[in-house]
Design an enzyme around this catalytic site. Structure first.
Site, PDB file in Angstrom:
ATOM      1  N   VAL A  97      58.020 -25.291  -8.568  1.00  0.00           N
ATOM      2  CA  VAL A  97      56.730 -24.627  -8.339  1.00  0.00           C
ATOM      3  C   VAL A  97      56.936 -23.684  -7.204  1.00  0.00           C
ATOM      4  O   VAL A  97      57.832 -23.956  -6.258  1.00  0.00           O
ATOM      5  CB  VAL A  97      55.546 -25.314  -8.202  1.00  0.00           C
ATOM      6  CG1 VAL A  97      55.074 -26.393  -9.666  1.00  0.00           C
ATOM      7  CG2 VAL A  97      55.653 -26.523  -7.134  1.00  0.00           C
ATOM      8  N   GLU A  98      55.941 -22.707  -6.950  1.00  0.00           N
ATOM      9  CA  GLU A  98      56.000 -21.650  -6.084  1.00  0.00           C
ATOM     10  C   GLU A  98      57.305 -21.012  -6.089  1.00  0.00           C
ATOM     11  O   GLU A  98      57.859 -20.423  -4.920  1.00  0.00           O
ATOM     12  CB  GLU A  98      55.602 -22.328  -4.896  1.00  0.00           C
ATOM     13  CG  GLU A  98      54.131 -22.660  -4.379  1.00  0.00           C
ATOM     14  CD  GLU A  98      53.822 -22.945  -3.151  1.00  0.00           C
ATOM     15  OE1 GLU A  98      54.660 -22.772  -2.100  1.00  0.00           O
ATOM     16  OE2 GLU A  98      52.596 -23.403  -2.895  1.00  0.00           O
ATOM     17  N   GLY A  99      57.914 -20.763  -7.176  1.00  0.00           N
ATOM     18  CA  GLY A  99      59.204 -19.936  -7.122  1.00  0.00           C
ATOM     19  C   GLY A  99      60.464 -21.140  -7.515  1.00  0.00           C
ATOM     20  O   GLY A  99      60.706 -21.750  -6.227  1.00  0.00           O
ATOM     21  N   ARG A 115      54.402 -20.608   1.677  1.00  0.00           N
ATOM     22  CA  ARG A 115      55.436 -21.279   0.987  1.00  0.00           C
ATOM     23  C   ARG A 115      55.722 -22.311   2.381  1.00  0.00           C
ATOM     24  O   ARG A 115      56.700 -23.240   2.047  1.00  0.00           O
ATOM     25  CB  ARG A 115      56.510 -20.639   0.808  1.00  0.00           C
ATOM     26  CG  ARG A 115      56.536 -19.845  -0.541  1.00  0.00           C
ATOM     27  CD  ARG A 115      57.864 -19.523  -1.055  1.00  0.00           C
ATOM     28  NE  ARG A 115      57.793 -18.622  -2.163  1.00  0.00           N
ATOM     29  CZ  ARG A 115      57.966 -17.293  -2.319  1.00  0.00           C
ATOM     30  NH1 ARG A 115      57.730 -16.437  -1.148  1.00  0.00           N
ATOM     31  NH2 ARG A 115      57.834 -16.673  -3.576  1.00  0.00           N
TER      32      ARG A 115
END
Length: 756
Positions: free
Chosen positions: A498-500, A376
């Site tokens: 995206v990515e949480g 992240r």
């Protein structure tokens, strides 16, 4: 006796302020008893009883064996009912990655000298050559308007990226990749994103969470030797199937399954997996040849052992296997990178498709959490920094050459205000990107800080792009080859999601994990209770009590003294900012303990409160990054104005986050106590002043050095190109004239918020 009492009180407060609470009251009591004795004892019996009581209390709380037997043994069962019980998935998520400077911020007494002594890794010769060579050439080949019209990158661009190893930046050289550092990876993505979001995303995905990274950390040597060279050269185009229609991106709740069974393949009996899955929103899926898949393994026939549910695993599946179906391409906000669904029906793959082989069975959740803990920090923060730097360059140029009433619009205060926000946030975002990547290159995997970088840099991108759109006004909403803002505007929600999604990341990851992971004692208390380890629980519990008492006192005294009692590094012009951050670090830790203590396990469902605590932690970190950047770079007036704006903005956001916690804490007595300790004189911090904002805006309008500082990672097109290149050229040619029309520069500001 009055002097004795004052000396005892000073000793108590001083030692407690330094984190020596037990010794503080022991020394204070000893001074008081000695003073009493020296001044004369009117009642020997009273003196002896008092001395005995104080001695007994010192032994009770100061001798661990006595304390465990009489206090801790009785307290531990109570904590066992209150503290959250962690399941395997929660435990793995909490243990993924490492804790870095976030632990200092959570301690209430950050070690600033440690931060300033840290040296982030710089680009090596090969990395710089790649940035100056293939990256520059790729950017020159990209025509973002044409890409948007054709809905894909040109075939020549795909070929160029594969030939030059853009898909193998994280793969070591021994496997045919570049083996780049995190900061090099980030800067490559930043530069490409300033030219084309679609191209940047295409480069990001093979170098982030997916087959390449999972193979590097968990693959067998046989898997690495076969797949990594093919991925590095672009012979295999990877994607990773995580998001499903039922469970979203929550791999622990995935409905994708792999059933262990035997089949006859080419006349031989093969032990393998019958896979069924439905995945959507998968980037590069329409062109992928190799699919990384997260799924749950089940063994109903007990071919592998007695356990039927073997847990989450990750595997590599060839896209040309029977039963694999690539669905119709998605259209994410009109940004033309490859994205679509993948469906698998009755897909059979041998057991060696599992990443890590037999040892990788059931380890998929741990793999994903550990990779995301670092991943992240790079891709989306890099994309956000690229957008912010591009907005700074475009807005500064436009505000210089665009005139209204025969005056450049950059001279209007209404334009100065968003220009200052753009510049200040860009400075802070770039600083956070650099420091977080530096931590990765130093071997850390800071799970909480990576979540802060992802959530708050993408939010910063949204705010900066919005301000840039406002400045360009009508020119920003007309689509065409000269309008690069519109395409950045379209891409903003993708990074947020995206990515949480940021809503989830803010409340449940940054603070939900941070409160346990970064706190000096909470995780130790939970583990000690689970293990029924009285000795470790005793050490953690009384260490926690000492921490709370210390930070209550630090919060109060630092608030009353305008932070002047806080230790700070020996710097000339930003010392007060370090002191203010130390004050809020103590206040944040105290507020966290009060929230956890009064709400208990329900805090994770009180997402408004946990979200505000996440805001406080995030802006403590962002301000620290800005100060670290200013310390490491050349000391100029422009840099000073930028760091002042960034830190004052962050301090105000921390203050407002803590005020929000206090105002909404359900237990009002606890809220009153918090307010009395943290804001005894009221909320004194304010956003950056208009004068400071004006200086920041003038710097990016008139000074080449300031613009270079803020936009050093963006690609500068040739002067003949329409849009941004011509605008920048016009701005530079008019710079002297604009400066001539302007007013004198104001004096250098003082580095104390209360000095104003």
């Amino acid at each position: 006796m009055l002097v004795t009492f004052l000396l005892a009180l000073i000793a108590l407060l001083a030692l407690t302020f330094l984190g020596r609470g037990f010794f503080g009251w022991v020394v204070g009591a000893a001074i008081w008893l000695i003073g009493w004795r020296v001044c004369g004892i009117a009642s020997p019996l009273l003196f002896e009883v008092t001395a005995l009581v104080l001695t007994a209390l010192a032994a009770l709380f100061g001798v661990p064996a006595i304390r465990r037997a009489l206090i801790t043994r009785n307290v531990m069962p109570i904590f066992a009912k209150v503290l959250p019980r962690l399941g395997d998935t929660e435990r793995i998520a909490l243990e993924a990655g490492t804790v870095w400077f976030d632990a200092d911020l959570f301690s209430g007494r950050p070690d600033w000298n440690k931060l300033l002594a840290f040296q982030p890794q710089k680009l090596n010769q090969d990395e710089q050559a790649f940035l100056d060579g293939p990256v520059a050439e790729l950017c020159a080949r990209l025509d973002d308007w044409q890409i948007n019209q054709q809905r894909d990158l040109p075939a020549s661009v795909w070929a160029f990226m594969k030939t030059n190893g853009f898909f193998g930046m994280i793969i070591p050289k021994e496997y045919g990749g570049h083996g780049f550092s995190a900061i090099a990876h980030s800067r490559v993505v930043t530069r490409i994103s300033s030219r084309s979001v679609a191209a940047a995303v295409t480069v990001m995905v093979p170098n982030s969470l997916g087959p390449g990274e999972l193979l590097l950390h968990y693959g067998t040597e046989e898997q690495r030797k076969y797949y990594l060279p093919r991925l590095a050269k672009g012979d295999e185009v990877p994607c990773f199937g995580l998001t499903g229609p039922e469970a979203g991106s929550d791999a622990a709740a995935t409905q994708s399954t792999g059933v262990v069974e035997k089949r006859i393949v080419d006349g031989k009996e093969v032990l393998g997996l019958r896979l069924d899955w439905k995945k959507r929103y998968i980037t590069l899926a329409p062109v992928a040849t190799l699919i990384g898949l997260a799924f749950r393994i089940k063994d109903p026939d007990h071919l592998l052992g007695d356990v039927e549910d073997l847990g989450i695993s990750c595997a590599l599946i060839s896209a040309d296997l029977p039963g694999v179906e690539i669905g119709m391409r998605h259209d994410p906000m009109g940004v033309p990178f490859m994205n679509g669904p993948i469906v698998g029906n009755d897909v059979f793959a041998p057991m060696d498709c599992i990443i890590g082989g037999k040892d990788g069975i059931g380890q998929g959740w741990r793999m994903l959490m550990e990779c995301l803990a670092a991943g992240r920090s790079i891709s989306l923060p890099a994309l956000s920094v690229g957008a912010a730097q591009m907005m700074t360059r475009i807005s500064g140029a436009y505000a210089t050459v665009r005139e209204q009433f025969d005056t450049p619009i950059g001279r209007f205060e209404g334009i100065e205000e968003p220009l200052a926000r753009i510049a200040g946030k860009t400075y802070m975002m770039t600083a956070a990107r650099t420091l977080t990547c530096g931590a990765l290159d130093a071997g850390e995997k800071p799970a909480v800080l990576s979540a802060i970088a992802k959530a708050y840099l993408t939010e910063g991108m949204r705010e900066v792009v919005t301000d840039a759109m406002d400045i360009r006004a009508g020119a920003a909403i007309q689509r065409g080859p000269r309008n690069t803002l519109a395409r950045a505007w379209d891409a903003v929600p993708i990074g947020i999601t995206v990515e949480g999604a940021n809503i989830l990341t803010r409340s449940m990851i940054i603070y939900g994990q941070g409160a346990i992971r970064c706190h000096p004692f909470v995780q130790h208390e939970i583990k000690a209770v689970a293990d029924k380890d009285l000795t470790k629980f005793d050490a953690a519990l009384f260490g926690h009590i000492n921490l709370v008492v210390r930070n209550v006192l630090r919060s109060k005294l630092l608030a009353l003294t305008s932070s002047r009692l806080a230790a700070a590094p020996k710097v000339q012009d930003t010392r007060r900012y370090y002191q203010h951050l130390s004050r809020f670090s103590a206040a944040f830790e105290f507020a966290s303990d009060i929230a956890m203590g009064t709400l208990g396990g329900s805090l994770k469902r009180r997402e408004k409160i946990s979200g505000r605590l996440a805001d406080a932690l995030a802006y403590l970190y962002l301000a620290s990054c800005a100060l670290k950047r200013y310390h490491d770079e050349a000391k100029t007036t422009a840099h000073y104005n930028l760091v002042c704006w960034s830190v004052e903005y962050s301090l105000y956001r921390v203050q407002e986050a803590l005020r929000g916690v206090i105002e909404n804490l359900p237990t009002r007595a606890a809220a009153w106590m918090l307010k009395l300790a943290i804001f005894p004189l009221g909320a004194r911090f304010r956003p950056p002043s208009d004068k400071l904002g004006a200086r920041v805006a003038r710097d990016i309008l008139e000074h080449r050095e300031a613009r270079a500082t803020l936009t050093g990672d963006v690609f500068i097109p040739p002067p003949s190109e329409p849009g941004r290149a011509r605008q920048s050229r016009a701005r530079d040619s008019d710079r002297n004239e604009i400066a001539r029309r302007g007013t004198r520069r104001p004096p250098r500001p003082r580095a104390g918020l209360y000095a104003r």
